[in-house]
Design a protein around this motif. Structure first.
Motif, PDB file in Angstrom:
ATOM      1  N   TYR A   1      74.316  54.311  52.634  1.00  0.00           N
ATOM      2  CA  TYR A   1      74.754  55.713  52.497  1.00  0.00           C
ATOM      3  C   TYR A   1      76.269  55.856  52.421  1.00  0.00           C
ATOM      4  O   TYR A   1      76.783  56.659  51.667  1.00  0.00           O
ATOM      5  CB  TYR A   1      74.213  56.545  53.666  1.00  0.00           C
ATOM      6  N   MET A   2      76.986  55.083  53.230  1.00  0.00           N
ATOM      7  CA  MET A   2      78.452  55.219  53.250  1.00  0.00           C
ATOM      8  C   MET A   2      79.124  54.372  52.172  1.00  0.00           C
ATOM      9  O   MET A   2      80.319  54.532  51.930  1.00  0.00           O
ATOM     10  CB  MET A   2      79.008  54.819  54.618  1.00  0.00           C
TER      11      MET A   2
ATOM     12  N   ASP B   1      81.187  51.589  50.336  1.00  0.00           N
ATOM     13  CA  ASP B   1      82.282  50.706  50.751  1.00  0.00           C
ATOM     14  C   ASP B   1      83.090  51.271  51.922  1.00  0.00           C
ATOM     15  O   ASP B   1      83.742  50.518  52.641  1.00  0.00           O
ATOM     16  CB  ASP B   1      83.210  50.437  49.566  1.00  0.00           C
ATOM     17  N   VAL B   2      83.060  52.580  52.102  1.00  0.00           N
ATOM     18  CA  VAL B   2      83.830  53.208  53.187  1.00  0.00           C
ATOM     19  C   VAL B   2      83.423  52.648  54.557  1.00  0.00           C
ATOM     20  O   VAL B   2      84.241  52.568  55.481  1.00  0.00           O
ATOM     21  CB  VAL B   2      83.645  54.744  53.124  1.00  0.00           C
TER      22      VAL B   2
ATOM     23  N   ARG C   1      83.124  49.762  55.420  1.00  0.00           N
ATOM     24  CA  ARG C   1      83.872  48.538  55.769  1.00  0.00           C
ATOM     25  C   ARG C   1      84.985  48.821  56.769  1.00  0.00           C
ATOM     26  O   ARG C   1      85.499  47.894  57.398  1.00  0.00           O
ATOM     27  CB  ARG C   1      84.455  47.896  54.495  1.00  0.00           C
ATOM     28  N   ILE C   2      85.364  50.085  56.926  1.00  0.00           N
ATOM     29  CA  ILE C   2      86.362  50.451  57.946  1.00  0.00           C
ATOM     30  C   ILE C   2      85.831  50.109  59.341  1.00  0.00           C
ATOM     31  O   ILE C   2      86.600  49.840  60.260  1.00  0.00           O
ATOM     32  CB  ILE C   2      86.724  51.953  57.828  1.00  0.00           C
TER      33      ILE C   2
ATOM     34  N   GLN D   1      92.683  55.120  62.510  1.00  0.00           N
ATOM     35  CA  GLN D   1      91.576  54.558  61.712  1.00  0.00           C
ATOM     36  C   GLN D   1      90.420  55.556  61.627  1.00  0.00           C
ATOM     37  O   GLN D   1      89.828  55.741  60.553  1.00  0.00           O
ATOM     38  CB  GLN D   1      91.048  53.283  62.371  1.00  0.00           C
TER      39      GLN D   1
ATOM     40  N   ILE E   1      91.131  58.278  59.180  1.00  0.00           N
ATOM     41  CA  ILE E   1      91.008  57.811  57.787  1.00  0.00           C
ATOM     42  C   ILE E   1      89.524  57.702  57.395  1.00  0.00           C
ATOM     43  O   ILE E   1      89.145  58.010  56.270  1.00  0.00           O
ATOM     44  CB  ILE E   1      91.738  56.465  57.610  1.00  0.00           C
TER      45      ILE E   1
ATOM     46  N   ARG F   1      87.747  61.382  56.874  1.00  0.00           N
ATOM     47  CA  ARG F   1      88.020  62.178  55.657  1.00  0.00           C
ATOM     48  C   ARG F   1      86.935  61.996  54.584  1.00  0.00           C
ATOM     49  O   ARG F   1      86.396  62.998  54.102  1.00  0.00           O
ATOM     50  CB  ARG F   1      89.414  61.824  55.117  1.00  0.00           C
ATOM     51  N   PRO F   2      86.576  60.770  54.200  1.00  0.00           N
ATOM     52  CA  PRO F   2      85.529  60.663  53.164  1.00  0.00           C
ATOM     53  C   PRO F   2      84.105  60.902  53.680  1.00  0.00           C
ATOM     54  O   PRO F   2      83.212  61.196  52.884  1.00  0.00           O
ATOM     55  CB  PRO F   2      85.680  59.220  52.648  1.00  0.00           C
ATOM     56  N   THR F   3      83.867  60.752  54.982  1.00  0.00           N
ATOM     57  CA  THR F   3      82.492  60.891  55.488  1.00  0.00           C
ATOM     58  C   THR F   3      82.207  62.299  56.031  1.00  0.00           C
ATOM     59  O   THR F   3      81.120  62.830  55.816  1.00  0.00           O
ATOM     60  CB  THR F   3      82.205  59.861  56.594  1.00  0.00           C
TER      61      THR F   3
ATOM     62  N   TRP G   1      90.035  65.416  58.236  1.00  0.00           N
ATOM     63  CA  TRP G   1      90.796  64.336  58.863  1.00  0.00           C
ATOM     64  C   TRP G   1      90.562  64.294  60.373  1.00  0.00           C
ATOM     65  O   TRP G   1      90.656  63.249  60.993  1.00  0.00           O
ATOM     66  CB  TRP G   1      92.296  64.509  58.609  1.00  0.00           C
TER      67      TRP G   1
ATOM     68  N   GLY H   1      73.867  62.456  48.837  1.00  0.00           N
ATOM     69  CA  GLY H   1      74.104  62.064  50.228  1.00  0.00           C
ATOM     70  C   GLY H   1      74.645  60.659  50.350  1.00  0.00           C
ATOM     71  O   GLY H   1      74.578  60.055  51.415  1.00  0.00           O
ATOM     72  N   VAL H   2      75.158  60.112  49.248  1.00  0.00           N
ATOM     73  CA  VAL H   2      75.716  58.763  49.246  1.00  0.00           C
ATOM     74  C   VAL H   2      77.189  58.858  48.846  1.00  0.00           C
ATOM     75  O   VAL H   2      77.527  59.551  47.889  1.00  0.00           O
ATOM     76  CB  VAL H   2      74.957  57.848  48.254  1.00  0.00           C
ATOM     77  N   ILE H   3      78.060  58.166  49.615  1.00  0.00           N
ATOM     78  CA  ILE H   3      79.496  58.215  49.317  1.00  0.00           C
ATOM     79  C   ILE H   3      79.808  57.192  48.226  1.00  0.00           C
ATOM     80  O   ILE H   3      79.479  56.013  48.349  1.00  0.00           O
ATOM     81  CB  ILE H   3      80.323  57.938  50.579  1.00  0.00           C
TER      82      ILE H   3
ATOM     83  N   GLY I   1      82.701  55.260  45.855  1.00  0.00           N
ATOM     84  CA  GLY I   1      84.125  54.903  45.878  1.00  0.00           C
ATOM     85  C   GLY I   1      84.669  54.869  47.297  1.00  0.00           C
ATOM     86  O   GLY I   1      83.982  54.455  48.227  1.00  0.00           O
ATOM     87  N   GLY I   2      85.895  55.332  47.448  1.00  0.00           N
ATOM     88  CA  GLY I   2      86.490  55.401  48.787  1.00  0.00           C
ATOM     89  C   GLY I   2      87.287  54.159  49.161  1.00  0.00           C
ATOM     90  O   GLY I   2      87.692  54.017  50.319  1.00  0.00           O
TER      91      GLY I   2
ATOM     92  N   PHE J   1      90.574  54.647  51.022  1.00  0.00           N
ATOM     93  CA  PHE J   1      90.513  54.863  52.470  1.00  0.00           C
ATOM     94  C   PHE J   1      90.342  53.527  53.208  1.00  0.00           C
ATOM     95  O   PHE J   1      90.914  53.323  54.275  1.00  0.00           O
ATOM     96  CB  PHE J   1      89.351  55.805  52.818  1.00  0.00           C
ATOM     97  N   VAL J   2      89.540  52.639  52.622  1.00  0.00           N
ATOM     98  CA  VAL J   2      89.342  51.318  53.235  1.00  0.00           C
ATOM     99  C   VAL J   2      90.668  50.564  53.271  1.00  0.00           C
ATOM    100  O   VAL J   2      91.062  50.012  54.308  1.00  0.00           O
ATOM    101  CB  VAL J   2      88.278  50.512  52.443  1.00  0.00           C
TER     102      VAL J   2
ATOM    103  N   ALA K   1      93.009  52.026  55.881  1.00  0.00           N
ATOM    104  CA  ALA K   1      92.642  51.679  57.268  1.00  0.00           C
ATOM    105  C   ALA K   1      93.043  50.237  57.596  1.00  0.00           C
ATOM    106  O   ALA K   1      93.587  49.971  58.680  1.00  0.00           O
ATOM    107  CB  ALA K   1      91.139  51.869  57.469  1.00  0.00           C
ATOM    108  N   TYR K   2      92.799  49.307  56.675  1.00  0.00           N
ATOM    109  CA  TYR K   2      93.162  47.904  56.926  1.00  0.00           C
ATOM    110  C   TYR K   2      94.680  47.729  56.936  1.00  0.00           C
ATOM    111  O   TYR K   2      95.220  46.940  57.723  1.00  0.00           O
ATOM    112  CB  TYR K   2      92.508  46.976  55.893  1.00  0.00           C
TER     113      TYR K   2
END
Lengths: 231, 40
Positions: free
Chosen positions: A34-35, A37-38, A40-41, A95, A98, A101-103, A107, B3-5, B7-8, B11-12, B15-16
């Motif tokens: 569902y999330m 690549d985001v 991976r945070i 973190q 960050i 914001r996308p989920t 912010w 309901g699926v994100i 790209g993004g 943001f990853v 954060a890293y």
């Protein structure tokens, strides 16, 4: 406090583990359904959260031992652990913001988990500021130890906030709540941050110890004479 | 809206990058202050 090299070795090991776990999490770990690549945070956010609470628990133990047993070693470790906890808490909030914001589309949200974490950050940052304002070393040690014991009440509140109250934040990420495909990069980074903080807290405690020793050392006669303008 | 994100990655990466800067910066700060501190 010793002068051995082990904290540098442990710090280096922690950094190496963090690089390994981060590459695994960014490149080789699968995308979350569902999330995407985001998610991976999570590999840096969750280890930061676990270790922030661990370092502040160590600060609490040092505060109790400092009050019960006395000794400047516990006070030096307390100062080091509080500073490390503040750094990790500030990083954790950044973190999380960050990731939010996308989920969540914002912010920041004043939900119970985020609010208690912000309180944690400002409470322990305030304790660090308090240390800077008190000149008397004995008062400084006692007051900050008492303040740490009081502020530590917020740590279990942060941990259980997602269970006790209706929170936007997801439940705690543990091996039981995270898919097996995500376990290894999470564990490697958790040990990476742990080793890094063990090394840095020990080195920071040595710094506090040295400052404390210099503080109580009598001024050299030549310095007194220089201050009096005789040299 | 599924309901699926999608790209993004920005943001990853952010954060890293923040994590690396803060942890490496703090490690450097501790070593630097210890090196400059007076030896008892």
């Amino acid at each position: 406090m010793g002068n051995s090299r082990w904290p540098f070795v442990v710090t280096g090991l922690g950094l190496a583990l963090l690089v390994w776990g981060s590459v695994w999490g960014l490149v080789y770990a699968p995308r979350e359904v569902y999330m995407g690549d985001v998610q991976r945070i999570m590999y840096v956010h969750v280890p930061t959260a676990w270790n922030a609470m661990l370092v502040l628990t160590f600060a609490f133990a040092c505060a109790v031992l400092s009050l019960l047993r006395g000794g400047w070693g516990w006070d030096a470790r307390l100062e080091a652990a509080v500073e490390g906890g503040v750094v990790l808490s500030a990083l954790l909030c950044t973190q999380g913001s960050i990731w939010a914001r996308p989920t969540w589309g914002v912010w920041w949200d004043w939900d119970p988990r985020l609010t208690t974490t912000a309180v944690l950050l400002f409470a322990f940052a305030g304790i660090l500021a308090l240390r800077g304002f008190v000149d008397d070393p004995v008062k400084r040690a006692v007051w900050t130890a008492v303040a740490v014991v009081i502020a530590y009440v917020d740590v279990p509140l942060v941990y259980f906030s997602v269970r006790w109250w209706n929170s936007l934040h997801q439940l705690q990420s543990t091996p039981e709540t995270v898919s097996r495909a995500f376990h290894w990069p999470l564990r490697i980074n958790a040990f990476g941050v742990l080793f890094l903080m063990i090394g840095l807290v020990e080195l920071r405690a040595r710094l506090a110890w040295r400052r404390r020793a210099a503080e109580s050392a009598p001024p050299l006669p030549s310095r007194v004479a220089m201050a009096a303008g005789r040299l | 809206m599924r309901g699926v994100i999608e790209g993004g990655w920005e943001f990853v990466i952010a954060a890293y990058a923040v994590t690396a800067v803060v942890l490496l910066g703090y490690a450097f700060s501790v070593c630097w202050r210890l090196w400059r501190a007076p030896r008892p």
